[in-house]
Each structure stands twice: as structure tokens, then as C-alpha cells.
Design a protein around this motif. Structure first.
Motif, mmCIF file in Angstrom:
data_model
loop_
_atom_site.group_PDB
_atom_site.id
_atom_site.type_symbol
_atom_site.label_atom_id
_atom_site.label_comp_id
_atom_site.label_asym_id
_atom_site.label_seq_id
_atom_site.Cartn_x
_atom_site.Cartn_y
_atom_site.Cartn_z
ATOM 1 N N LYS A 198 63.070 12.317 25.983
ATOM 2 C CA LYS A 198 64.298 11.706 26.504
ATOM 3 C C LYS A 198 65.456 12.689 26.641
ATOM 4 N N THR A 199 65.480 13.705 25.807
ATOM 5 C CA THR A 199 66.617 14.637 25.878
ATOM 6 C C THR A 199 66.275 15.821 26.778
ATOM 7 N N ASN A 200 67.290 16.254 27.546
ATOM 8 C CA ASN A 200 67.047 17.313 28.522
ATOM 9 C C ASN A 200 66.714 18.647 27.866
ATOM 10 N N TRP A 201 67.321 18.946 26.686
ATOM 11 C CA TRP A 201 67.042 20.253 26.067
ATOM 12 C C TRP A 201 65.587 20.340 25.620
ATOM 13 N N LYS A 202 65.019 19.228 25.213
ATOM 14 C CA LYS A 202 63.600 19.241 24.839
ATOM 15 C C LYS A 202 62.717 19.401 26.078
ATOM 16 N N ARG A 203 63.102 18.721 27.143
ATOM 17 C CA ARG A 203 62.338 18.859 28.392
ATOM 18 C C ARG A 203 62.365 20.308 28.884
ATOM 19 N N ILE A 204 63.546 20.932 28.789
ATOM 20 C CA ILE A 204 63.665 22.329 29.249
ATOM 21 C C ILE A 204 62.831 23.259 28.374
ATOM 22 N N LEU A 205 62.876 23.044 27.056
ATOM 23 C CA LEU A 205 62.077 23.873 26.151
ATOM 24 C C LEU A 205 60.580 23.746 26.441
ATOM 25 N N LEU A 206 60.136 22.503 26.658
ATOM 26 C CA LEU A 206 58.719 22.283 26.963
ATOM 27 C C LEU A 206 58.350 22.974 28.275
ATOM 28 N N PHE A 207 59.240 22.879 29.254
ATOM 29 C CA PHE A 207 59.017 23.491 30.566
ATOM 30 C C PHE A 207 58.904 25.013 30.436
ATOM 31 N N ILE A 208 59.845 25.607 29.714
ATOM 32 C CA ILE A 208 59.842 27.065 29.551
ATOM 33 C C ILE A 208 58.627 27.534 28.748
ATOM 34 N N SER A 209 58.217 26.716 27.777
ATOM 35 C CA SER A 209 57.091 27.111 26.926
ATOM 36 C C SER A 209 55.802 27.305 27.724
ATOM 37 N N ALA A 210 55.736 26.707 28.902
ATOM 38 C CA ALA A 210 54.529 26.843 29.731
ATOM 39 C C ALA A 210 54.286 28.300 30.122
ATOM 40 N N ILE A 211 55.356 29.094 30.223
ATOM 41 C CA ILE A 211 55.199 30.495 30.665
ATOM 42 C C ILE A 211 54.496 31.345 29.606
ATOM 43 N N PRO A 212 55.018 31.416 28.350
ATOM 44 C CA PRO A 212 54.270 32.208 27.347
ATOM 45 C C PRO A 212 52.893 31.644 27.047
ATOM 46 N N ILE A 213 52.742 30.317 27.116
ATOM 47 C CA ILE A 213 51.418 29.724 26.878
ATOM 48 C C ILE A 213 50.419 30.221 27.929
ATOM 49 N N ALA A 214 50.845 30.215 29.185
ATOM 50 C CA ALA A 214 49.959 30.665 30.272
ATOM 51 C C ALA A 214 49.612 32.142 30.118
ATOM 52 N N ILE A 215 50.605 32.957 29.746
ATOM 53 C CA ILE A 215 50.363 34.404 29.607
ATOM 54 C C ILE A 215 49.412 34.687 28.440
ATOM 55 N N LEU A 216 49.662 34.049 27.305
ATOM 56 C CA LEU A 216 48.843 34.309 26.114
ATOM 57 C C LEU A 216 47.401 33.823 26.287
ATOM 58 N N THR A 217 47.235 32.640 26.863
ATOM 59 C CA THR A 217 45.871 32.140 27.055
ATOM 60 C C THR A 217 45.120 32.977 28.094
ATOM 61 N N ASN A 218 45.860 33.479 29.088
ATOM 62 C CA ASN A 218 45.210 34.344 30.076
ATOM 63 C C ASN A 218 44.828 35.695 29.468
ATOM 64 N N LEU A 219 45.684 36.184 28.569
ATOM 65 C CA LEU A 219 45.361 37.416 27.849
ATOM 66 C C LEU A 219 44.083 37.221 27.024
ATOM 67 N N PHE A 220 43.964 36.058 26.424
ATOM 68 C CA PHE A 220 42.742 35.737 25.670
ATOM 69 C C PHE A 220 41.523 35.789 26.593
ATOM 70 N N ARG A 221 41.692 35.258 27.810
ATOM 71 C CA ARG A 221 40.562 35.234 28.750
ATOM 72 C C ARG A 221 40.123 36.644 29.144
ATOM 73 N N VAL A 222 41.103 37.504 29.435
ATOM 74 C CA VAL A 222 40.768 38.883 29.837
ATOM 75 C C VAL A 222 40.100 39.617 28.675
ATOM 76 N N THR A 223 40.637 39.414 27.466
ATOM 77 C CA THR A 223 40.053 40.069 26.289
ATOM 78 C C THR A 223 38.633 39.552 26.037
ATOM 79 N N PHE A 224 38.469 38.234 26.166
ATOM 80 C CA PHE A 224 37.145 37.634 25.980
ATOM 81 C C PHE A 224 36.152 38.185 26.994
#
Length: 274
Positions: A198-224
Motif C-alpha cells: 500500500k505504501t509507495n516507498w515499499k513499492r519503490i524498494l521492491l521495484f528497485i530490488s529487481a535489478i540486483p536480484i536479476a544481476i546476482l541470479t544471472n551471475l549464478f547462472r554464468v558461474t554454474f
């Protein structure tokens, strides 16, 4: 009012209909935007989800809507002359916003603003911008994968975006840069946050978190993939297991996204809703 809406809707479709086939073509042929087919559906659902709130709003046409519509049309005209496809497509959303504001007023427009803005995810960004982000991202992932593989005792030497291993070279191509995951996860996190927080700051945090999540999981894939190449050779690393690891990594990214959402709910549970 209905006649007015019908006429404006028809003019809108006539003006922008030449853009739709090319947009569908991009979704069909560019793997980075295969999620584009889902964006209008999700946007429509977001509007439907607000149907009760919309029913209580008073219609009060705004002249600001005319100004925004004219601005969008000028943008379309200039972009058309310059053959700049991305701006032409964005102008479609500006004109749509202007028409809604002009006919229904600011209260209804505010409710529909997010579903309209969400449609931006269906528009492919220019490749000159895409490559500006994807190339350094690809180099970063390659360098970090080299560090991780060396830390595991696997002999590897990096040359640009190529990892030289004992079984042969392993190239980290554009598809492994993480950009594809970032764009699809950003679209997913935006809708997920809008619907469940419901709060915009939480929505923004969740939205931004998608970037490091995508980078880290992709790094895992390349390493794997590097581990597979070192243990079983290039054919195994680039075959079915490589494709399977792509689905596995996206599943991991979704779990991380749900985890961040759960953490945000835990901070102030009374502000969240399912």
C-alpha cells in the motif's frame, strides 16, 4: 459522452494503428521483449481491479487533458518526421493519458495513471540505450564469474567477455548480460508491488530490488555454466542444462522477489495487503 468517447477512441486507433503490427513483431522476434504480450493484459487487469473505486468517481473534464493530448500529438509528429520509433510509441501513451484526463478529469486519471504508465514495459527501448547498459553489465558479470570460479579452484582466464577454461572458451553473450532478466523482473515487481503493497516507498524498494536480484541470479547462472563446462565440457554446458539453468535462475529470482516483499511486509505488516 459515449459518442465523444467513441469518436476519440476511433481517432486514436486510426492514428496509432500503424504502430501495433511492428510492436507485435518485436514481441514475437526479440527475446528481450517476449513479455510484451502480457503487459497490456496485466494493465487491463489493473484497471479492472480498480473498477469499484472508478464507479464512485465524479466525471469532471479537465482542460489540462487537451494540453497533454496536443503535446503528445506534436511529439508523434516530430518523431514521425525523424522516424524515431520509440518516441512515436511513447507519444501513444501520452495522448491516451491526455484523452482520459480531458474526458474524465483528474480523479479518474489518477486512478488510471499506473495502469497506463505500466504500458511502458511493452515498448522496447532503443538498442543504442540497451547496448549502453548491457555491455558493461556483461563485462561485470564475466569478471565476477571469473573471480568466483577461481575461488573454487577452477583454472580460468578472462579475455573481454570470454572465459578461457581448460575445456575451451566460454563466451558470455549479450543474452547472458542479465538485461533480459532485469526488464522482465522490473515489469513483474512493478505490478506485484502495486497489487500487494500500500505504501509507495515499499513499492519503490521492491521495484528497485529487481535489478540486483536479476544481476546476482544471472551471475549464478554464468558461474554454474562455467562449472559445467569445467566438469563435463562445452557441449554439456551449452546444451539442455544451460537452457534449464535459465529457467532455474528465473525461478530463483522470483523466490528472491517474494522474499523481499515478505521482508517489507514484516517491517510494518499493518500497511500491507494481499
Amino acid at each position: 459522452m459515449r459518442i465523444q468517447i467513441g469518436v476519440l477512441g476511433l481517432l486514436f486507433l486510426i492514428l496509432y494503428s500503424p504502430l501495433f503490427p511492428m510492436l507485435v513483431y518485436d514481441w514475437s522476434h526479440d527475446p528481450n521483449y517476449s513479455h510484451g504480450f502480457l503487459i497490456p493484459v496485466v494493465s487491463g487487469y489493473l484497471v479492472w481491479q480498480q473498477r469499484e473505486k472508478l464507479g464512485f468517481q465524479k466525471v469532471s473534464p479537465s482542460n489540462w487533458g487537451l494540453a497533454i493530448t496536443v503535446l503528445g500529438l506534436i511529439l508523434y509528429l516530430v518523431a514521425n518526421i525523424a522516424a524515431e520509433l520509440y518516441t512515436m510509441r511513447v507519444s501513444m501513451l501520452i495522448v491516451l493519458s491526455g484523452i482520459i484526463l480531458a474526458i474524465f478529469g483528474k480523479n479518474i486519471f489518477k486512478i488510471l495513471l499506473f495502469p497506463i504508465a505500466y504500458l511502458l514495459f511493452m515498448i522496447p527501448i532503443p538498442y543504442i540505450i540497451y547496448n549502453l547498459i548491457a555491455f558493461p553489465l556483461k563485462m561485470f558479470v564475466t569478471a565476477q564469474a571469473e573471480t568466483l570460479l577461481q575461488g573454487m579452484g577452477i583454472p580460468v582466464l578472462r579475455e573481454g567477455n570470454v572465459l578461457h577454461m581448460s575445456t575451451g572458451p566460454l563466451e558470455v553473450v549479450d543474452a547472458c548480460s542479465g538485461m533480459r532478466s532485469i526488464m522482465s523482473l522490473l515489469a513483474l515487481s512493478a505490478a506485484f508491488g502495486y497489487l500487494t503493497l500500500k505504501t509507495n516507498w515499499k513499492r519503490i524498494l521492491l521495484f528497485i530490488s529487481a535489478i540486483p536480484i536479476a544481476i546476482l541470479t544471472n551471475l549464478f547462472r554464468v558461474t554454474f555454466t562455467g562449472i559445467l563446462a569445467n566438469s563435463y565440457g562445452q557441449r554439456v554446458a551449452e546444451g539442455f542444462l544451460h537452457e534449464f539453468s535459465g529457467m532455474l535462475v528465473f525461478g530463483m529470482a522470483l523466490i528472491c522477489l517474494f522474499g523481499v516483499r515478505g521482508l517489507l511486509s514484516w517491517i510494518k505488516p499493518q500497511e500491507t495487503s494481499l
